[in-house]
Design a protein around this motif. Sequence first.
Motif, mmCIF file in Angstrom:
data_model
loop_
_atom_site.group_PDB
_atom_site.id
_atom_site.type_symbol
_atom_site.label_atom_id
_atom_site.label_comp_id
_atom_site.label_asym_id
_atom_site.label_seq_id
_atom_site.Cartn_x
_atom_site.Cartn_y
_atom_site.Cartn_z
ATOM 1 N N VAL A 1 48.253 -13.907 -25.712
ATOM 2 C CA VAL A 1 48.408 -13.910 -24.258
ATOM 3 C C VAL A 1 47.217 -13.244 -23.586
ATOM 4 C CG1 VAL A 1 49.823 -13.054 -22.344
ATOM 5 C CG2 VAL A 1 50.904 -14.032 -24.355
ATOM 6 N N ASP A 2 46.685 -12.190 -24.186
ATOM 7 C CA ASP A 2 45.574 -11.458 -23.587
ATOM 8 C C ASP A 2 44.432 -11.270 -24.587
ATOM 9 O OD1 ASP A 2 43.960 -10.003 -21.921
ATOM 10 O OD2 ASP A 2 45.303 -8.282 -21.759
ATOM 11 N N PRO A 3 43.779 -12.362 -24.995
ATOM 12 C CA PRO A 3 42.707 -12.228 -25.985
ATOM 13 C C PRO A 3 41.523 -11.397 -25.496
ATOM 14 C CG PRO A 3 42.791 -14.472 -25.152
ATOM 15 C CD PRO A 3 43.976 -13.744 -24.593
ATOM 16 N N ALA A 4 41.293 -11.342 -24.199
ATOM 17 C CA ALA A 4 40.174 -10.539 -23.694
ATOM 18 C C ALA A 4 40.384 -9.068 -24.030
ATOM 19 C CB ALA A 4 40.018 -10.736 -22.188
ATOM 20 N N ALA A 5 41.587 -8.563 -23.822
ATOM 21 C CA ALA A 5 41.858 -7.150 -24.094
ATOM 22 C C ALA A 5 41.803 -6.836 -25.583
ATOM 23 C CB ALA A 5 43.231 -6.762 -23.536
ATOM 24 N N TYR A 6 42.224 -7.768 -26.408
ATOM 25 C CA TYR A 6 42.266 -7.532 -27.851
ATOM 26 C C TYR A 6 40.922 -7.775 -28.546
ATOM 27 C CZ TYR A 6 47.299 -6.830 -28.130
ATOM 28 O OH TYR A 6 48.564 -6.332 -28.001
ATOM 29 N N TYR A 7 40.183 -8.778 -28.076
ATOM 30 C CA TYR A 7 39.016 -9.211 -28.849
ATOM 31 C C TYR A 7 37.674 -9.153 -28.112
ATOM 32 C CZ TYR A 7 42.800 -10.938 -31.752
ATOM 33 O OH TYR A 7 43.928 -11.021 -32.503
ATOM 34 N N LEU A 8 37.671 -9.268 -26.798
ATOM 35 C CA LEU A 8 36.390 -9.252 -26.078
ATOM 36 C C LEU A 8 36.008 -7.857 -25.621
ATOM 37 C CD1 LEU A 8 36.471 -12.506 -23.910
ATOM 38 C CD2 LEU A 8 35.843 -12.216 -26.307
#
Length: 190
Positions: free
Chosen positions: A42-49
């Motif tokens: 749901v929130d790949p930016a927070a987890y991976y970027l």
Amino acid sequence: MRTYSVRPATADDLDSARSVMLDTVYHDFGTGYVPRWHADIVDPAAYYLAPARHTLLVAVDADGRVVGTGALDSRGPQSPPNPPGLAERYPSGETAQLRRVYVRPGHRRRGIARELVARLLDFAAADGGYRSVYLHTDPAVPGAEPFWRSLGTVVHDEREDAGGGQSVVHFELPLKRTGSAVDRPEHATA
């Protein structure tokens, strides 16, 4: 023969990457979205970027469509739900965990997943702070177990646990690589 590019995801790729991931958990895994397992989708930016030691890669076809994903983070396997020995063997911060290595069905068996993994291993090695690479997979997904067995070593198979356990196989991959299955230029032909 199709040409694919494997590169770090940008903010513009996130909706398409999320689509690949959600399609995989719904269609391949049959679980659908489960918040405690899939919050990163749901929130790949927070987890991976955002975190410096994490990454999200995308495989893009010649038409610019995201057809595959691969992620790495520094969160080791937690217990529960994973067996306690794994959490001790692969502690957070020292473990590069591979996640979300997914390829759309029409683009599979072209070396995309192998190239995503090679690039993730390069990222982990370049970081310098990881001492191991860990992942887990569902062996019920066609091709998943043989693919990971070709790249790593099984460290725990929950199907063999007393009392049944889950249908999950845990792997360790070598941190140092000697080369890629596909040429290393930005645009790989698979």
